[in-house]
Write a protein that holds these residues in place. Structure first.
Motif, PDB file in Angstrom:
ATOM      1  N   ARG A  98      35.819  45.117  33.950  1.00 53.78           N
ATOM      2  CA  ARG A  98      36.522  44.050  34.657  1.00 53.78           C
ATOM      3  C   ARG A  98      37.846  44.583  35.205  1.00 53.78           C
ATOM      4  NH1 ARG A  98      36.593  43.442  29.188  1.00 53.78           N
ATOM      5  NH2 ARG A  98      38.570  42.996  28.134  1.00 53.78           N
ATOM      6  N   ARG A  99      38.325  43.884  36.220  1.00 50.60           N
ATOM      7  CA  ARG A  99      39.597  44.230  36.833  1.00 50.60           C
ATOM      8  C   ARG A  99      40.414  42.961  37.033  1.00 50.60           C
ATOM      9  NH1 ARG A  99      38.781  49.419  39.701  1.00 50.60           N
ATOM     10  NH2 ARG A  99      36.543  49.763  39.932  1.00 50.60           N
ATOM     11  N   ALA A 100      41.728  43.135  37.003  1.00 52.95           N
ATOM     12  CA  ALA A 100      42.642  42.036  37.322  1.00 52.95           C
ATOM     13  C   ALA A 100      43.768  42.610  38.168  1.00 52.95           C
ATOM     14  CB  ALA A 100      43.193  41.393  36.054  1.00 52.95           C
ATOM     15  N   LEU A 214      47.254  36.172  40.757  1.00 49.49           N
ATOM     16  CA  LEU A 214      46.373  36.896  39.848  1.00 49.49           C
ATOM     17  C   LEU A 214      44.946  36.765  40.366  1.00 49.49           C
ATOM     18  CD1 LEU A 214      46.325  38.461  37.123  1.00 49.49           C
ATOM     19  CD2 LEU A 214      45.747  36.297  36.035  1.00 49.49           C
ATOM     20  N   VAL A 215      44.333  37.877  40.757  1.00 43.36           N
ATOM     21  CA  VAL A 215      42.958  37.894  41.258  1.00 43.36           C
ATOM     22  C   VAL A 215      42.083  38.593  40.226  1.00 43.36           C
ATOM     23  CG1 VAL A 215      41.421  38.593  43.131  1.00 43.36           C
ATOM     24  CG2 VAL A 215      43.785  37.955  43.640  1.00 43.36           C
ATOM     25  N   LEU A 216      40.949  37.987  39.909  1.00 42.76           N
ATOM     26  CA  LEU A 216      40.094  38.464  38.818  1.00 42.76           C
ATOM     27  C   LEU A 216      38.687  38.745  39.334  1.00 42.76           C
ATOM     28  CD1 LEU A 216      41.174  35.586  36.447  1.00 42.76           C
ATOM     29  CD2 LEU A 216      41.905  37.950  36.179  1.00 42.76           C
ATOM     30  N   CYS A 217      38.096  39.850  38.883  1.00 43.37           N
ATOM     31  CA  CYS A 217      36.704  40.145  39.220  1.00 43.37           C
ATOM     32  C   CYS A 217      36.142  41.123  38.202  1.00 43.37           C
ATOM     33  CB  CYS A 217      36.587  40.711  40.636  1.00 43.37           C
ATOM     34  SG  CYS A 217      37.303  42.359  40.852  1.00 43.37           S
ATOM     35  N   ASN A 218      34.849  41.422  38.333  1.00 43.18           N
ATOM     36  CA  ASN A 218      34.266  42.400  37.417  1.00 43.18           C
ATOM     37  C   ASN A 218      34.582  43.803  37.915  1.00 43.18           C
ATOM     38  OD1 ASN A 218      32.525  42.787  39.569  1.00 43.18           O
ATOM     39  ND2 ASN A 218      30.700  42.877  38.302  1.00 43.18           N
ATOM     40  N   GLY A 219      33.977  44.821  37.359  1.00 42.57           N
ATOM     41  CA  GLY A 219      34.391  46.188  37.625  1.00 42.57           C
ATOM     42  C   GLY A 219      33.808  46.847  38.856  1.00 42.57           C
ATOM     43  N   ASP A 220      33.016  46.144  39.663  1.00 44.09           N
ATOM     44  CA  ASP A 220      32.383  46.735  40.846  1.00 44.09           C
ATOM     45  C   ASP A 220      33.443  47.124  41.871  1.00 44.09           C
ATOM     46  OD1 ASP A 220      30.930  47.401  43.085  1.00 44.09           O
ATOM     47  OD2 ASP A 220      29.473  45.789  42.838  1.00 44.09           O
ATOM     48  N   ALA A 221      33.489  48.395  42.248  1.00 39.99           N
ATOM     49  CA  ALA A 221      34.495  48.879  43.194  1.00 39.99           C
ATOM     50  C   ALA A 221      34.343  48.238  44.567  1.00 39.99           C
ATOM     51  CB  ALA A 221      34.409  50.399  43.310  1.00 39.99           C
ATOM     52  N   ASN A 243      53.386  42.521  48.117  1.00 40.18           N
ATOM     53  CA  ASN A 243      54.369  43.574  47.871  1.00 40.18           C
ATOM     54  C   ASN A 243      53.694  44.639  47.001  1.00 40.18           C
ATOM     55  OD1 ASN A 243      56.500  45.203  47.156  1.00 40.18           O
ATOM     56  ND2 ASN A 243      57.906  43.529  46.756  1.00 40.18           N
ATOM     57  N   LYS A 244      53.218  45.690  47.619  1.00 42.75           N
ATOM     58  CA  LYS A 244      52.440  46.703  46.894  1.00 42.75           C
ATOM     59  C   LYS A 244      53.264  47.400  45.823  1.00 42.75           C
ATOM     60  CE  LYS A 244      49.443  47.565  50.866  1.00 42.75           C
ATOM     61  NZ  LYS A 244      48.952  48.560  51.862  1.00 42.75           N
ATOM     62  N   GLY A 245      54.579  47.551  46.080  1.00 44.54           N
ATOM     63  CA  GLY A 245      55.424  48.250  45.124  1.00 44.54           C
ATOM     64  C   GLY A 245      55.606  47.502  43.820  1.00 44.54           C
ATOM     65  N   LYS A 246      55.423  46.184  43.837  1.00 46.16           N
ATOM     66  CA  LYS A 246      55.604  45.378  42.631  1.00 46.16           C
ATOM     67  C   LYS A 246      54.289  44.756  42.158  1.00 46.16           C
ATOM     68  CE  LYS A 246      59.247  42.718  42.477  1.00 46.16           C
ATOM     69  NZ  LYS A 246      60.255  41.701  42.878  1.00 46.16           N
ATOM     70  N   SER A 247      53.168  45.216  42.710  1.00 48.56           N
ATOM     71  CA  SER A 247      51.858  44.719  42.304  1.00 48.56           C
ATOM     72  C   SER A 247      51.196  45.706  41.349  1.00 48.56           C
ATOM     73  CB  SER A 247      50.968  44.491  43.532  1.00 48.56           C
ATOM     74  OG  SER A 247      51.543  43.530  44.394  1.00 48.56           O
ATOM     75  N   THR A 248      50.303  45.177  40.509  1.00 46.69           N
ATOM     76  CA  THR A 248      49.704  45.997  39.450  1.00 46.69           C
ATOM     77  C   THR A 248      48.208  45.716  39.351  1.00 46.69           C
ATOM     78  OG1 THR A 248      51.770  45.787  38.197  1.00 46.69           O
ATOM     79  CG2 THR A 248      49.871  46.651  37.022  1.00 46.69           C
ATOM     80  N   MET A 249      47.413  46.757  39.079  1.00 49.69           N
ATOM     81  CA  MET A 249      45.989  46.582  38.812  1.00 49.69           C
ATOM     82  C   MET A 249      45.714  46.911  37.349  1.00 49.69           C
ATOM     83  SD  MET A 249      42.618  48.334  40.577  1.00 49.69           S
ATOM     84  CE  MET A 249      43.015  50.010  40.063  1.00 49.69           C
ATOM     85  N   PHE A 250      45.016  46.009  36.678  1.00 46.92           N
ATOM     86  CA  PHE A 250      44.613  46.232  35.280  1.00 46.92           C
ATOM     87  C   PHE A 250      43.108  46.483  35.268  1.00 46.92           C
ATOM     88  CE2 PHE A 250      48.288  43.452  35.278  1.00 46.92           C
ATOM     89  CZ  PHE A 250      49.088  43.985  34.295  1.00 46.92           C
ATOM     90  N   CYS A 251      42.679  47.501  34.537  1.00 51.12           N
ATOM     91  CA  CYS A 251      41.268  47.850  34.428  1.00 51.12           C
ATOM     92  C   CYS A 251      40.847  47.914  32.964  1.00 51.12           C
ATOM     93  CB  CYS A 251      40.977  49.201  35.088  1.00 51.12           C
ATOM     94  SG  CYS A 251      41.391  49.264  36.837  1.00 51.12           S
ATOM     95  N   SER A 252      39.605  47.525  32.712  1.00 53.59           N
ATOM     96  CA  SER A 252      39.076  47.599  31.351  1.00 53.59           C
ATOM     97  C   SER A 252      37.668  48.199  31.403  1.00 53.59           C
ATOM     98  CB  SER A 252      39.020  46.205  30.722  1.00 53.59           C
ATOM     99  OG  SER A 252      38.500  46.273  29.408  1.00 53.59           O
ATOM    100  N   ASN A 253      37.485  49.269  30.602  1.00 51.74           N
ATOM    101  CA  ASN A 253      36.191  49.948  30.489  1.00 51.74           C
ATOM    102  C   ASN A 253      35.692  50.488  31.841  1.00 51.74           C
ATOM    103  OD1 ASN A 253      36.080  49.399  27.732  1.00 51.74           O
ATOM    104  ND2 ASN A 253      35.116  47.418  28.084  1.00 51.74           N
ATOM    105  N   ILE A 254      36.628  50.985  32.665  1.00 48.07           N
ATOM    106  CA  ILE A 254      36.268  51.546  33.974  1.00 48.07           C
ATOM    107  C   ILE A 254      36.709  53.004  33.994  1.00 48.07           C
ATOM    108  CG2 ILE A 254      36.729  51.428  36.456  1.00 48.07           C
ATOM    109  CD1 ILE A 254      37.091  48.437  36.137  1.00 48.07           C
ATOM    110  N   SER A 255      35.817  53.871  34.478  1.00 50.13           N
ATOM    111  CA  SER A 255      36.142  55.310  34.511  1.00 50.13           C
ATOM    112  C   SER A 255      37.220  55.579  35.550  1.00 50.13           C
ATOM    113  CB  SER A 255      34.890  56.126  34.843  1.00 50.13           C
ATOM    114  OG  SER A 255      34.452  55.799  36.155  1.00 50.13           O
ATOM    115  N   THR A 256      37.848  56.733  35.444  1.00 48.96           N
ATOM    116  CA  THR A 256      38.878  57.109  36.401  1.00 48.96           C
ATOM    117  C   THR A 256      38.369  57.102  37.834  1.00 48.96           C
ATOM    118  OG1 THR A 256      39.927  58.499  34.727  1.00 48.96           O
ATOM    119  CG2 THR A 256      40.569  58.888  37.012  1.00 48.96           C
TER     120      THR A 256
END
Length: 256
Positions: A98-100, A214-221, A243-256
């Motif tokens: 999943r990604r957030a 906050l945008v939420l989805c599963n891990g599909d690129a 604002n890309k400089g202050k935005s963040t992506m959270f990943c769980s169980n996703i390869s590099t």
């Protein structure tokens, strides 16, 4: 929405505002209006009723002082502003991919195009008279900078909404509703889309917290690309930029 406004409604609206708030830069807080209500009731109600009758608003009633306050000592770059971490549990090594995305909206209240905002109101079917009242409040606002307790350079606004204005959060919610409609439409066109873990039942794809999205989805690129395209389309029609400089992506169980 366009029925006559009563004096009782005016009084109740005034009493609902915090004592330390002020409607303009003249120094009178709402505590003054509450205490002196029995003296000024007729003048205040007449002034408010005049706006709803004529649609015209006295400029002094819609003036704002912008106080410049740094968030840290000597800020010089974007990294000086620490983003708020909203999620927990993303360090777990089990569960679905999943990604957030915590997306900071750049100058959220300052850059909304007025024409776009008016079109949104009309598109949602708000009465023309009501839309006229809202747009008058927005377009007649004036601003002056406050530096060392002195005000300088009064100027008119050209776009955006006033921060701390009681109506601004409602207007911004309506604007962000358009982004949500774009996301929902594109997601419905993407058959492979899978909701974030815990969001399937309600089909939640996005949540708004003030100027944070906050945008939420599963891990599909591939879904990340869909979200990116939706944000770009929303930016094009509204002028609201992430604002890309202050935005963040959270990943769980996703390869590099």
């Amino acid at each position: 929405m366009c029925r006559s406004i009563t004096n009782d409604e005016i009084k109740n609206a005034l009493n609902s505002i915090d004592d330390n708030k002020a409607h303009g830069p003249n120094g009178y807080s709402f505590k003054f209006f509450k205490i002196a209500w029995y003296i000024i009731v007729e003048d205040v109600c007449e002034a408010v009723q005049e706006f709803f009758t004529t649609g015209k608003l006295l400029g002094e009633l819609n003036a704002t002082i912008i106080s410049r306050v740094p968030k840290i000592r000597n800020p010089s770059k974007v990294s000086d502003f620490r983003p708020i971490e909203l999620l927990k549990g993303y360090g777990c090594k089990q569960g679905k991919q999943r990604r957030a995305f915590k997306i900071d909206i750049m100058k959220a209240c300052d850059i909304v195009i007025w024409v776009f905002l008016e079109e949104v109101f009309n598109g949602f079917g708000f009465p023309m008279q009501f839309v006229g009242w809202i747009m008058t409040c927005i377009k007649t606002a004036s601003f002056s900078n406050n530096v060392n307790c002195e005000s300088f350079s009064c100027f008119k606004g050209g776009k955006g909404q006033r921060q701390e204005d009681p109506i601004s959060p409602y207007l911004f919610t309506i604007v962000m509703g358009i982004l949500n409609l774009i996301l929902q439409w594109k997601i419905n066109q993407t058959r492979r889309f899978q909701c974030h873990q815990g969001c399937v039942e309600l089909k939640i794809t996005s949540l708004c917290f003030a100027n944070d999205l906050l945008v939420l989805c599963n891990g599909d690129a591939n879904l990340v690309q869909v979200i990116k395209q939706d944000l770009e389309e929303f930016t094009e029609i509204s002028s609201v930029h992430p604002n890309k400089g202050k935005s963040t992506m959270f990943c769980s169980n996703i390869s590099t």
